[in-house]
Design a protein around this motif. Structure first.
Motif, PDB file in Angstrom:
ATOM      1  N   VAL A  12     -15.599  46.629  32.081  1.00  0.00           N
ATOM      2  CA  VAL A  12     -16.363  47.631  31.442  1.00  0.00           C
ATOM      3  C   VAL A  12     -17.098  48.384  32.650  1.00  0.00           C
ATOM      4  N   SER A  13     -17.201  47.709  33.705  1.00  0.00           N
ATOM      5  CA  SER A  13     -17.935  48.555  34.801  1.00  0.00           C
ATOM      6  C   SER A  13     -17.044  49.886  35.076  1.00  0.00           C
ATOM      7  N   CYS A  14     -15.800  49.412  35.214  1.00  0.00           N
ATOM      8  CA  CYS A  14     -14.947  50.603  35.620  1.00  0.00           C
ATOM      9  C   CYS A  14     -14.814  51.850  34.599  1.00  0.00           C
ATOM     10  N   SER A  65     -23.229  36.852  29.080  1.00  0.00           N
ATOM     11  CA  SER A  65     -22.544  37.263  30.186  1.00  0.00           C
ATOM     12  C   SER A  65     -23.404  38.552  30.889  1.00  0.00           C
ATOM     13  N   TYR A  66     -23.864  38.619  31.986  1.00  0.00           N
ATOM     14  CA  TYR A  66     -24.708  39.583  32.656  1.00  0.00           C
ATOM     15  C   TYR A  66     -24.188  39.797  33.913  1.00  0.00           C
ATOM     16  N   GLY A  67     -24.374  41.206  34.407  1.00  0.00           N
ATOM     17  CA  GLY A  67     -24.116  41.603  35.698  1.00  0.00           C
ATOM     18  C   GLY A  67     -24.921  42.848  36.131  1.00  0.00           C
ATOM     19  N   VAL A  81     -31.662  52.575  41.491  1.00  0.00           N
ATOM     20  CA  VAL A  81     -31.229  52.803  40.181  1.00  0.00           C
ATOM     21  C   VAL A  81     -30.129  51.543  39.946  1.00  0.00           C
ATOM     22  N   PHE A  82     -30.081  50.872  38.790  1.00  0.00           N
ATOM     23  CA  PHE A  82     -29.407  49.778  38.364  1.00  0.00           C
ATOM     24  C   PHE A  82     -28.895  49.722  37.256  1.00  0.00           C
ATOM     25  N   GLU A  83     -27.710  49.297  36.768  1.00  0.00           N
ATOM     26  CA  GLU A  83     -27.136  49.282  35.470  1.00  0.00           C
ATOM     27  C   GLU A  83     -26.871  47.844  35.312  1.00  0.00           C
ATOM     28  N   VAL A  84     -27.571  47.325  34.172  1.00  0.00           N
ATOM     29  CA  VAL A  84     -27.603  45.896  33.888  1.00  0.00           C
ATOM     30  C   VAL A  84     -26.731  45.805  32.775  1.00  0.00           C
ATOM     31  N   HIS A  85     -25.477  45.162  32.618  1.00  0.00           N
ATOM     32  CA  HIS A  85     -24.527  44.963  31.760  1.00  0.00           C
ATOM     33  C   HIS A  85     -24.854  43.412  31.085  1.00  0.00           C
ATOM     34  N   VAL A  86     -24.986  43.516  29.690  1.00  0.00           N
ATOM     35  CA  VAL A  86     -25.355  42.171  28.996  1.00  0.00           C
ATOM     36  C   VAL A  86     -24.472  42.126  27.932  1.00  0.00           C
ATOM     37  N   MET A  87     -23.690  40.970  27.625  1.00  0.00           N
ATOM     38  CA  MET A  87     -22.647  40.731  26.725  1.00  0.00           C
ATOM     39  C   MET A  87     -22.658  39.503  26.167  1.00  0.00           C
ATOM     40  N   LYS A  88     -22.292  39.315  24.940  1.00  0.00           N
ATOM     41  CA  LYS A  88     -21.979  37.956  24.275  1.00  0.00           C
ATOM     42  C   LYS A  88     -20.566  38.041  23.531  1.00  0.00           C
ATOM     43  N   ASP A  89     -19.632  37.200  23.562  1.00  0.00           N
ATOM     44  CA  ASP A  89     -18.690  37.382  22.843  1.00  0.00           C
ATOM     45  C   ASP A  89     -18.034  38.523  23.254  1.00  0.00           C
ATOM     46  N   LYS A  90     -17.806  39.315  24.302  1.00  0.00           N
ATOM     47  CA  LYS A  90     -17.160  40.362  24.825  1.00  0.00           C
ATOM     48  C   LYS A  90     -17.769  41.700  24.378  1.00  0.00           C
ATOM     49  N   GLU A 120     -25.731  54.082  25.864  1.00  0.00           N
ATOM     50  CA  GLU A 120     -24.531  53.951  25.192  1.00  0.00           C
ATOM     51  C   GLU A 120     -23.221  54.531  25.902  1.00  0.00           C
ATOM     52  N   ASP A 121     -23.320  55.554  26.733  1.00  0.00           N
ATOM     53  CA  ASP A 121     -22.696  56.215  27.545  1.00  0.00           C
ATOM     54  C   ASP A 121     -22.135  55.347  28.615  1.00  0.00           C
ATOM     55  N   GLU A 122     -22.896  54.385  29.056  1.00  0.00           N
ATOM     56  CA  GLU A 122     -22.750  53.635  30.071  1.00  0.00           C
ATOM     57  C   GLU A 122     -22.459  52.036  29.799  1.00  0.00           C
ATOM     58  N   ASP A 123     -22.651  51.906  28.343  1.00  0.00           N
ATOM     59  CA  ASP A 123     -22.692  50.413  27.844  1.00  0.00           C
ATOM     60  C   ASP A 123     -23.509  49.383  28.723  1.00  0.00           C
ATOM     61  N   SER A 124     -24.413  49.844  29.007  1.00  0.00           N
ATOM     62  CA  SER A 124     -25.309  49.246  30.069  1.00  0.00           C
ATOM     63  C   SER A 124     -26.786  49.742  29.770  1.00  0.00           C
ATOM     64  N   PHE A 125     -27.792  48.843  30.542  1.00  0.00           N
ATOM     65  CA  PHE A 125     -29.216  48.993  30.297  1.00  0.00           C
ATOM     66  C   PHE A 125     -29.649  49.843  31.711  1.00  0.00           C
TER      67      PHE A 125
END
Length: 161
Positions: A12-14, A65-67, A81-90, A120-125
Motif C-alpha cells: 500500500v505504501s508503494c 494494522s497501522y504504520g 509531514v507523516f502519512e498514517v496507514h490504518v487497515m483492518k482485514d486488508k 483517498e489518493d494516498e490511502d492514508s491519513f
C-alpha cells in the motif's frame, strides 16, 4: 499472517508512492508538463510531500494494522509531514480519528497535537505537525487512532539526520 500484513502495508505504501508520481519528483518534460491538470507538488490537496520517504514502522493491535511514513526530514522548528496507514482485514479504515504529536519519552506533547485528514489518493491519513525547536532525548512521534471503542496509542522513532 503477520508477515502477510506487513507485506500488504508495504505494498500500500508503494502504491501511495506511485500515485504521487513515483520517481519523477515533479520533473517536467515535453510529455509531462504543468498544463496536465495534476498538482505535482500537493497531490491535488494543497500541501507538499516533497522529500525522501522514511518508513517508521508498521504494527498490529486489536485487529487493526497501522504504520507511519515520514516524508522528508524532521527538522527542528519546521513542519513534519507523516502519512498514517490504518487497515483492518486488508482494507483501509477511512473513518478512524487519527492524531499525531511530537512528545517526550513519556508522551507529553512538546508541540500542539494535529489531526490527520483522510486522503483517498494516498490511502492514508495526512498529518502535519510542528517539530519542536528543542528536541529532548527520547522524543518521538506519537500516534493516537480511535475507531469505535478501540483506542490505540503508539510511538515511533523519528527519522533524523
Amino acid at each position: 499472517m503477520k508477515k502477510f500484513l506487513v507485506v500488504m502495508l508495504v505494498a500500500v505504501s508503494c502504491l501511495a508512492i506511485a500515485a504521487c508520481g513515483g520517481g519523477e519528483n515533479g520533473a517536467h518534460n515535453e510529455d509531462n508538463h504543468a498544463e496536465d491538470g495534476h498538482d505535482h507538488d500537493g497531490h491535488g490537496h494543497g500541501d507538499s510531500h516533497a522529500g525522501e520517504q522514511h518508513d517508521l514502522g508498521h504494527r498490529e493491535k486489536d485487529g487493526i494494522s497501522y504504520g507511519v511514513i515520514q516524508i522528508g526530514d524532521a527538522d527542528a522548528g519546521e513542519e513534519g509531514v507523516f502519512e498514517v496507514h490504518v487497515m483492518k482485514d486488508k482494507n483501509p479504515i477511512t473513518d478512524a480519528q487519527v492524531s499525531v504529536w511530537i512528545g517526550d519519552k513519556d508522551g507529553k506533547e512538546l508541540e500542539e497535537r494535529a489531526a490527520g485528514e483522510w486522503r483517498e489518493d494516498e490511502d492514508s491519513f495526512d498529518c502535519h505537525v510542528r517539530i519542536p525547536k528543542e528536541m529532548p532525548e527520547g522524543a518521538k512521534l506519537f500516534v493516537l487512532i480511535r475507531k469505535g471503542d478501540i483506542n490505540i496509542q503508539d510511538s515511533f522513532e523519528l527519522a533524523r539526520d
